[in-house]
Scaffold this motif. Structure first.
Motif, PDB file in Angstrom:
ATOM      1  N   GLN A   1       0.814  -1.213   0.000  1.00  0.00           N
ATOM      2  CA  GLN A   1       0.000   0.000   0.000  1.00  0.00           C
ATOM      3  C   GLN A   1       0.853   1.272   0.000  1.00  0.00           C
ATOM      4  N   MET A   2       2.113   1.149   0.379  1.00  0.00           N
ATOM      5  CA  MET A   2       3.003   2.312   0.377  1.00  0.00           C
ATOM      6  C   MET A   2       3.544   2.642  -1.014  1.00  0.00           C
ATOM      7  N   GLY A   3       3.362   1.729  -1.980  1.00  0.00           N
ATOM      8  CA  GLY A   3       3.796   2.055  -3.330  1.00  0.00           C
ATOM      9  C   GLY A   3       4.544   1.011  -4.125  1.00  0.00           C
ATOM     10  N   PRO A   4       5.339   0.123  -3.502  1.00  0.00           N
ATOM     11  CA  PRO A   4       6.063  -0.875  -4.295  1.00  0.00           C
ATOM     12  C   PRO A   4       5.120  -1.810  -5.043  1.00  0.00           C
ATOM     13  N   LYS A   5       5.596  -2.345  -6.162  1.00  0.00           N
ATOM     14  CA  LYS A   5       4.828  -3.334  -6.911  1.00  0.00           C
ATOM     15  C   LYS A   5       5.099  -4.753  -6.427  1.00  0.00           C
ATOM     16  N   LEU A   6       6.255  -4.937  -5.802  1.00  0.00           N
ATOM     17  CA  LEU A   6       6.640  -6.250  -5.278  1.00  0.00           C
ATOM     18  C   LEU A   6       7.302  -6.055  -3.929  1.00  0.00           C
ATOM     19  N   VAL A   7       6.841  -6.817  -2.941  1.00  0.00           N
ATOM     20  CA  VAL A   7       7.456  -6.837  -1.618  1.00  0.00           C
ATOM     21  C   VAL A   7       7.948  -8.254  -1.362  1.00  0.00           C
ATOM     22  N   VAL A   8       9.206  -8.375  -0.988  1.00  0.00           N
ATOM     23  CA  VAL A   8       9.778  -9.693  -0.684  1.00  0.00           C
ATOM     24  C   VAL A   8      10.293  -9.668   0.745  1.00  0.00           C
ATOM     25  N   MET A   9       9.734 -10.538   1.565  1.00  0.00           N
ATOM     26  CA  MET A   9      10.136 -10.660   2.965  1.00  0.00           C
ATOM     27  C   MET A   9      11.195 -11.741   3.097  1.00  0.00           C
ATOM     28  N   LYS A  10      12.369 -11.366   3.642  1.00  0.00           N
ATOM     29  CA  LYS A  10      13.441 -12.325   3.911  1.00  0.00           C
ATOM     30  C   LYS A  10      13.239 -12.892   5.311  1.00  0.00           C
ATOM     31  N   ARG A  11      13.204 -14.218   5.414  1.00  0.00           N
ATOM     32  CA  ARG A  11      12.877 -14.831   6.705  1.00  0.00           C
ATOM     33  C   ARG A  11      13.946 -15.824   7.167  1.00  0.00           C
ATOM     34  N   GLY A  12      15.164 -15.699   6.645  1.00  0.00           N
ATOM     35  CA  GLY A  12      16.254 -16.542   7.100  1.00  0.00           C
ATOM     36  C   GLY A  12      15.989 -18.021   6.899  1.00  0.00           C
ATOM     37  N   GLN A  13      16.060 -18.782   7.987  1.00  0.00           N
ATOM     38  CA  GLN A  13      15.892 -20.232   7.912  1.00  0.00           C
ATOM     39  C   GLN A  13      14.471 -20.650   7.538  1.00  0.00           C
ATOM     40  N   HIS A  14      13.549 -19.687   7.509  1.00  0.00           N
ATOM     41  CA  HIS A  14      12.178 -19.988   7.114  1.00  0.00           C
ATOM     42  C   HIS A  14      11.901 -19.629   5.654  1.00  0.00           C
ATOM     43  N   GLY A  15      12.927 -19.242   4.920  1.00  0.00           N
ATOM     44  CA  GLY A  15      12.746 -18.967   3.503  1.00  0.00           C
ATOM     45  C   GLY A  15      12.332 -17.539   3.230  1.00  0.00           C
ATOM     46  N   SER A  16      11.526 -17.351   2.221  1.00  0.00           N
ATOM     47  CA  SER A  16      11.112 -15.999   1.827  1.00  0.00           C
ATOM     48  C   SER A  16       9.701 -16.028   1.259  1.00  0.00           C
ATOM     49  N   ILE A  17       9.054 -14.857   1.277  1.00  0.00           N
ATOM     50  CA  ILE A  17       7.694 -14.710   0.767  1.00  0.00           C
ATOM     51  C   ILE A  17       7.619 -13.459  -0.093  1.00  0.00           C
ATOM     52  N   GLY A  18       7.060 -13.613  -1.300  1.00  0.00           N
ATOM     53  CA  GLY A  18       6.854 -12.476  -2.178  1.00  0.00           C
ATOM     54  C   GLY A  18       5.388 -12.093  -2.244  1.00  0.00           C
ATOM     55  N   PHE A  19       5.119 -10.788  -2.278  1.00  0.00           N
ATOM     56  CA  PHE A  19       3.757 -10.269  -2.356  1.00  0.00           C
ATOM     57  C   PHE A  19       3.663  -9.317  -3.548  1.00  0.00           C
TER      58      PHE A  19
ATOM     59  N   ARG B   1       0.273  -7.415  -5.877  1.00  0.00           N
ATOM     60  CA  ARG B   1      -1.185  -7.284  -5.993  1.00  0.00           C
ATOM     61  C   ARG B   1      -1.840  -8.090  -4.880  1.00  0.00           C
ATOM     62  N   ASP B   2      -2.676  -9.085  -5.236  1.00  0.00           N
ATOM     63  CA  ASP B   2      -3.308  -9.901  -4.205  1.00  0.00           C
ATOM     64  C   ASP B   2      -2.715 -11.304  -4.158  1.00  0.00           C
ATOM     65  N   GLN B   3      -1.473 -11.441  -4.670  1.00  0.00           N
ATOM     66  CA  GLN B   3      -0.839 -12.749  -4.760  1.00  0.00           C
ATOM     67  C   GLN B   3       0.283 -12.891  -3.722  1.00  0.00           C
ATOM     68  N   THR B   4       0.453 -14.124  -3.250  1.00  0.00           N
ATOM     69  CA  THR B   4       1.518 -14.450  -2.301  1.00  0.00           C
ATOM     70  C   THR B   4       2.256 -15.685  -2.786  1.00  0.00           C
ATOM     71  N   VAL B   5       3.578 -15.624  -2.790  1.00  0.00           N
ATOM     72  CA  VAL B   5       4.409 -16.757  -3.200  1.00  0.00           C
ATOM     73  C   VAL B   5       5.404 -17.028  -2.085  1.00  0.00           C
ATOM     74  N   GLU B   6       5.381 -18.231  -1.541  1.00  0.00           N
ATOM     75  CA  GLU B   6       6.274 -18.605  -0.453  1.00  0.00           C
ATOM     76  C   GLU B   6       7.190 -19.725  -0.906  1.00  0.00           C
ATOM     77  N   VAL B   7       8.489 -19.597  -0.605  1.00  0.00           N
ATOM     78  CA  VAL B   7       9.480 -20.600  -1.000  1.00  0.00           C
ATOM     79  C   VAL B   7      10.339 -20.935   0.221  1.00  0.00           C
ATOM     80  N   PRO B   8      10.542 -22.219   0.524  1.00  0.00           N
ATOM     81  CA  PRO B   8      11.325 -22.587   1.708  1.00  0.00           C
ATOM     82  C   PRO B   8      12.810 -22.285   1.536  1.00  0.00           C
TER      83      PRO B   8
END
Length: 331
Positions: A221-239, A241-248
């Motif tokens: 909502q702040m403006g980026p088109k893609l947000v990727v959360m780095k979660r270390g040993q838990h992998g990462s999640i990309g957001f 629009r209304d889509q979520t992609v999680e990879v271990p």
């Protein structure tokens, strides 16, 4: 004006000379040190170059042997350093890592009043963005000096005006500035990026305790088109629009040095996305983001397996082998 070949990524920030003790233990007992180069943006530049991308790295360095060492090291990696500014009145920064055999290494910075801390809007040149596709910046540069926050904001604005996409890693460094100022400045820069790359700790620092999904929604909502959360040993999640992609995550048995892992992650992610002409197109993200996150996770994991910020970053051939799960033939 100088003529440049095609550049995939421009990145701007401070690199320092890094001294690491040969043996683990408190620094005051360490008689021998190994000299290297370190800096978030140059780490990303090296990672991308080894993955086949063409990168322009921009900084300010002192007119001293340390600046010469940084410049020759990065040029030796195949990075375009032709836009680097040399300052005869300010030094190149240095820092030390301390390894005690447990936990993350402790770092000690000597970068106050460095050449890069003098960055200002007056330094910005149109040739920085010539023939380039993408800009990568971090939240370290805004913390370096009196004018560096406004400098980074203007760089991001100029990049967008020149048609570049922009990625922003907050790369929070609490040793460089106060928490209130850091939060205010980092939040102010998010609307100027297309790809935002926070870690979980950084997300909590910026907007407080939330669920992972809420972080994705609020940052988008702040403006980026893609947000990727780095979660270390838990992998990462990309957001997006209304889509979520999680990879271990990729499993590693032992962590040697975590410094530089986030930069390696960014290089792994961007190298896949920038294979496409329109990397943030919804169809491109649908098809390519899972692979981009997988490669980002791999590079982040590999970066924890060696001392130094970038020396062990893999080539594209090595990454392809790792991604296929193949073992290297060593004898």
């Amino acid at each position: 004006m100088r003529q440049f070949n095609h550049i995939d990524v421009v990145t701007i920030g401070e690199s320092m000379v890094l001294f690491q003790p040969v043996l683990e233990g408190p620094l005051h007992y360490s008689p021998l040190f190994v000299k290297s180069v370190a800096g978030a943006e140059s780490n990303v530049a090296i990672g991308l170059t080894r993955l086949g991308k063409k990168v322009r790295w921009i900084s300010r360095l002192g007119c001293d042997p340390f600046g010469d060492f940084i410049l020759s090291t990065l040029a030796g990696e195949g990075i375009d350093v032709s836009c680097v500014i040399r300052d005869p009145e300010a030094p190149t920064a240095i820092y030390f890592k301390e390894f005690k055999g447990y936990g993350d290494p402790t770092v000690y910075y000597y970068r106050k009043y460095s050449a890069a801390s003098k960055f200002s809007e007056n330094d910005i040149q149109s040739e920085w963005f010539a023939n380039a596709r993408h800009l990568h910046v971090t939240g370290i540069t805004p913390a370096l000096g009196e004018k560096t926050a406004s400098f980074v904001k203007k760089v991001m604005e100029k990049a967008k005006e020149n048609g570049l996409t922009v990625s922003f890693d907050p790369n929070l460094r609490r040793k460089l500035w106060g928490e209130e100022e850091a939060r205010r400045v980092l939040l102010s820069l998010i609307p100027f990026c297309d790809i935002f790359l926070p870690g979980l700790e950084e997300a909590q620092f910026l907007i407080g305790e939330r669920s992972i999904a809420e972080y994705g929604t609020q940052f988008l909502q702040m403006g980026p088109k893609l947000v990727v959360m780095k979660r270390g040993q838990h992998g990462s999640i990309g957001f997006y629009r209304d889509q979520t992609v999680e990879v271990p995550a990729f499993h590693v048995d032992r962590i040697i040095d975590t410094v530089g892992a986030g930069d390696a992650f960014a290089a792994g992610l961007l190298s896949i996305l920038l294979n496409e002409d329109d990397p943030l197109n919804e169809k491109v993200l649908e098809d390519g983001l899972p692979t981009a996150l997988k490669q980002a996770n791999l590079l982040g994991a590999l970066a924890t397996q060696f001392k130094g910020d970038w020396e062990g970053l893999p080539s594209s051939h090595e990454v392809e082998r790792y991604m296929r799960g193949e073992q290297a033939v060593t004898r």
